[in-house]
Scaffold this motif. Sequence first.
Motif, PDB file in Angstrom:
ATOM      1  N   VAL A  84       1.472  -7.110 -15.614  1.00 12.88           N
ATOM      2  CA  VAL A  84       1.043  -6.785 -14.254  1.00 12.88           C
ATOM      3  C   VAL A  84       1.960  -7.468 -13.240  1.00 12.88           C
ATOM      4  CG1 VAL A  84      -0.868  -6.913 -12.601  1.00 12.88           C
ATOM      5  CG2 VAL A  84      -1.339  -6.459 -15.016  1.00 12.88           C
ATOM      6  N   GLU A  85       2.344  -8.704 -13.521  1.00 15.68           N
ATOM      7  CA  GLU A  85       3.262  -9.409 -12.622  1.00 15.68           C
ATOM      8  C   GLU A  85       4.633  -8.729 -12.599  1.00 15.68           C
ATOM      9  OE1 GLU A  85       4.690 -12.372  -9.960  1.00 15.68           O
ATOM     10  OE2 GLU A  85       2.705 -11.541 -10.432  1.00 15.68           O
ATOM     11  N   VAL A  86       5.088  -8.267 -13.751  1.00 12.25           N
ATOM     12  CA  VAL A  86       6.358  -7.525 -13.790  1.00 12.25           C
ATOM     13  C   VAL A  86       6.240  -6.246 -12.964  1.00 12.25           C
ATOM     14  CG1 VAL A  86       7.880  -6.195 -15.312  1.00 12.25           C
ATOM     15  CG2 VAL A  86       7.182  -8.496 -15.965  1.00 12.25           C
ATOM     16  N   SER A  87       5.100  -5.572 -13.044  1.00  8.14           N
ATOM     17  CA  SER A  87       4.892  -4.382 -12.220  1.00  8.14           C
ATOM     18  C   SER A  87       4.934  -4.737 -10.738  1.00  8.14           C
ATOM     19  CB  SER A  87       3.553  -3.723 -12.568  1.00  8.14           C
ATOM     20  OG  SER A  87       3.585  -3.158 -13.855  1.00  8.14           O
ATOM     21  N   ARG A  88       4.303  -5.855 -10.373  1.00 10.28           N
ATOM     22  CA  ARG A  88       4.326  -6.285  -8.962  1.00 10.28           C
ATOM     23  C   ARG A  88       5.755  -6.543  -8.497  1.00 10.28           C
ATOM     24  NH1 ARG A  88       4.796 -10.442  -5.641  1.00 10.28           N
ATOM     25  NH2 ARG A  88       5.373 -11.859  -7.343  1.00 10.28           N
ATOM     26  N   LEU A  89       6.503  -7.264  -9.324  1.00 10.04           N
ATOM     27  CA  LEU A  89       7.890  -7.552  -8.969  1.00 10.04           C
ATOM     28  C   LEU A  89       8.721  -6.273  -8.895  1.00 10.04           C
ATOM     29  CD1 LEU A  89       8.413 -10.695 -11.242  1.00 10.04           C
ATOM     30  CD2 LEU A  89       8.202 -10.674  -8.742  1.00 10.04           C
ATOM     31  N   GLY A  90       8.376  -5.298  -9.741  1.00  6.14           N
ATOM     32  CA  GLY A  90       9.136  -4.054  -9.762  1.00  6.14           C
ATOM     33  C   GLY A  90       8.894  -3.172  -8.556  1.00  6.14           C
ATOM     34  N   ILE A  91       7.634  -3.091  -8.104  1.00  3.22           N
ATOM     35  CA  ILE A  91       7.329  -2.188  -6.995  1.00  3.22           C
ATOM     36  C   ILE A  91       7.552  -2.828  -5.629  1.00  3.22           C
ATOM     37  CG2 ILE A  91       5.662  -0.913  -8.396  1.00  3.22           C
ATOM     38  CD1 ILE A  91       3.416  -2.295  -6.840  1.00  3.22           C
ATOM     39  N   SER A  92       7.492  -4.153  -5.544  1.00  2.00           N
ATOM     40  CA  SER A  92       7.524  -4.828  -4.241  1.00  2.00           C
ATOM     41  C   SER A  92       8.755  -4.505  -3.407  1.00  2.00           C
ATOM     42  CB  SER A  92       7.391  -6.344  -4.429  1.00  2.00           C
ATOM     43  OG  SER A  92       6.089  -6.679  -4.861  1.00  2.00           O
ATOM     44  N   PRO A  93       9.966  -4.535  -3.964  1.00  2.00           N
ATOM     45  CA  PRO A  93      11.130  -4.241  -3.116  1.00  2.00           C
ATOM     46  C   PRO A  93      11.109  -2.835  -2.517  1.00  2.00           C
ATOM     47  CG  PRO A  93      11.811  -5.247  -5.186  1.00  2.00           C
ATOM     48  CD  PRO A  93      10.364  -4.886  -5.331  1.00  2.00           C
ATOM     49  N   HIS A  94      10.421  -1.913  -3.178  1.00  2.00           N
ATOM     50  CA  HIS A  94      10.374  -0.524  -2.718  1.00  2.00           C
ATOM     51  C   HIS A  94       9.251  -0.273  -1.715  1.00  2.00           C
ATOM     52  CE1 HIS A  94      13.251   0.488  -5.874  1.00  2.00           C
ATOM     53  NE2 HIS A  94      12.481  -0.178  -6.719  1.00  2.00           N
ATOM     54  N   LEU A  95       8.157  -1.063  -1.801  1.00  2.00           N
ATOM     55  CA  LEU A  95       6.974  -0.791  -0.991  1.00  2.00           C
ATOM     56  C   LEU A  95       6.799  -1.726   0.198  1.00  2.00           C
ATOM     57  CD1 LEU A  95       6.293   0.900  -3.568  1.00  2.00           C
ATOM     58  CD2 LEU A  95       3.908   0.245  -3.222  1.00  2.00           C
ATOM     59  N   LEU A  96       7.224  -2.967   0.042  1.00  2.80           N
ATOM     60  CA  LEU A  96       6.942  -3.961   1.080  1.00  2.80           C
ATOM     61  C   LEU A  96       7.607  -3.581   2.401  1.00  2.80           C
ATOM     62  CD1 LEU A  96       5.432  -6.610   1.454  1.00  2.80           C
ATOM     63  CD2 LEU A  96       7.547  -7.820   0.880  1.00  2.80           C
ATOM     64  N   ASP A  97       6.813  -3.629   3.479  1.00  5.46           N
ATOM     65  CA  ASP A  97       7.239  -3.313   4.848  1.00  5.46           C
ATOM     66  C   ASP A  97       7.488  -1.819   5.068  1.00  5.46           C
ATOM     67  OD1 ASP A  97       7.131  -6.018   5.591  1.00  5.46           O
ATOM     68  OD2 ASP A  97       9.173  -6.363   4.874  1.00  5.46           O
ATOM     69  N   GLN A  98       7.142  -1.005   4.089  1.00  6.66           N
ATOM     70  CA  GLN A  98       7.219   0.450   4.268  1.00  6.66           C
ATOM     71  C   GLN A  98       5.870   0.979   4.779  1.00  6.66           C
ATOM     72  OE1 GLN A  98      10.051   2.256   3.924  1.00  6.66           O
ATOM     73  NE2 GLN A  98      11.102   0.321   3.427  1.00  6.66           N
ATOM     74  N   THR A  99       5.911   2.180   5.334  1.00  3.73           N
ATOM     75  CA  THR A  99       4.692   2.792   5.874  1.00  3.73           C
ATOM     76  C   THR A  99       4.236   3.927   4.959  1.00  3.73           C
ATOM     77  OG1 THR A  99       5.294   2.258   8.147  1.00  3.73           O
ATOM     78  CG2 THR A  99       3.690   4.015   7.840  1.00  3.73           C
ATOM     79  N   ILE A 100       2.939   3.963   4.714  1.00  3.52           N
ATOM     80  CA  ILE A 100       2.348   4.988   3.857  1.00  3.52           C
ATOM     81  C   ILE A 100       2.098   6.244   4.688  1.00  3.52           C
ATOM     82  CG2 ILE A 100       0.375   5.574   2.398  1.00  3.52           C
ATOM     83  CD1 ILE A 100      -0.001   2.467   2.058  1.00  3.52           C
ATOM     84  N   SER A 101       2.677   7.350   4.264  1.00  2.30           N
ATOM     85  CA  SER A 101       2.444   8.600   4.986  1.00  2.30           C
ATOM     86  C   SER A 101       1.259   9.364   4.419  1.00  2.30           C
ATOM     87  CB  SER A 101       3.693   9.491   4.951  1.00  2.30           C
ATOM     88  OG  SER A 101       3.998   9.874   3.618  1.00  2.30           O
ATOM     89  N   GLU A 102       0.974   9.146   3.131  1.00  8.41           N
ATOM     90  CA  GLU A 102      -0.112   9.901   2.494  1.00  8.41           C
ATOM     91  C   GLU A 102      -0.479   9.239   1.172  1.00  8.41           C
ATOM     92  OE1 GLU A 102      -1.026  14.555   1.175  1.00  8.41           O
ATOM     93  OE2 GLU A 102       1.028  13.854   1.458  1.00  8.41           O
ATOM     94  N   ILE A 103      -1.734   9.343   0.785  1.00  6.63           N
ATOM     95  CA  ILE A 103      -2.138   9.001  -0.571  1.00  6.63           C
ATOM     96  C   ILE A 103      -2.775  10.239  -1.190  1.00  6.63           C
ATOM     97  CG2 ILE A 103      -4.323   7.956   0.213  1.00  6.63           C
ATOM     98  CD1 ILE A 103      -4.075   6.108  -2.309  1.00  6.63           C
TER      99      ILE A 103
END
Length: 269
Positions: A7-26
């Motif tokens: 789970v921590e590896v997943s967090r580290l993997g997604i963070s650079p792509h998601l952090l400070d980005q804006t969600i347009s849709e879920i």
Amino acid sequence: MPELPEVEVSRLGISPHLLDQTISEIVVRQRQLRWLIPEEIHQLHGQPITAIRRRAKYLLIETPKGVAIVHLGMSGSLRVLDDPPAPDKHDHVDLVLKNGKVMRYNDPRRFGAWLWCAPGESHELLEHCGPEPLTDAFSADWMMERAQNKRVAIKTFIMNNANVVGVGNIYACESLFSAAIHPTTPACKISKPQWQQLVTDIKQVLAQAIAQGGTTLKDFSQTDGKPGYFAQELQVYGRAKEACHVCGEPIQQMKIGQRNTFFCAHCQR
């Protein structure tokens, strides 16, 4: 089942792509996971992602409107896609960013979860969690105090999230082997020096697994699609009847708390 390092590896993997980005849709294609995905999850629309944290085995995607709580369950995984293909039947949730990237949640068994927590509130799943194992709050003194008069097997004790979070079956077996403690030993019988060693070994085993990208068994692979490599380092888990790397005696297997447990009867007393 993904454990804390995965789970921590997943967090580290997604963070650079998601952090400070804006969600347009879920996009929710299947609401019925382990629990029904709440309608409030759609409050993520238009929200900036301010932080991505991990608590126990839960990922917390934080926004000003609230927090999405994600659990990978038995077979869940996350991928960040630049040009997402058409979803398959197990792609249940897409988090679409304004920059065009998509974080896709895939879960064949649907034992995972997407939950919601409003600002300033706490979620019941996280209210009674013990300390994180890689922090100073997790210590021999803390565990000794918790273990007083507890005759439960030490393996069961360290897997109890109320005592310490995220020490799943694989890493409990490996840590007890490293500390030379038999997994059926009553928790109250563990001495102060043994607790000091066990706490140190739990921290080291988890940190090593995170550094190597998590353990690949059946279902886990990293967010970039590469597998974890800690499975190559396992000393006892999954090695029943194979020779112990230390003494050469066969690794034994038994059930403790309905979980497969692997240990060396010669090295672990």
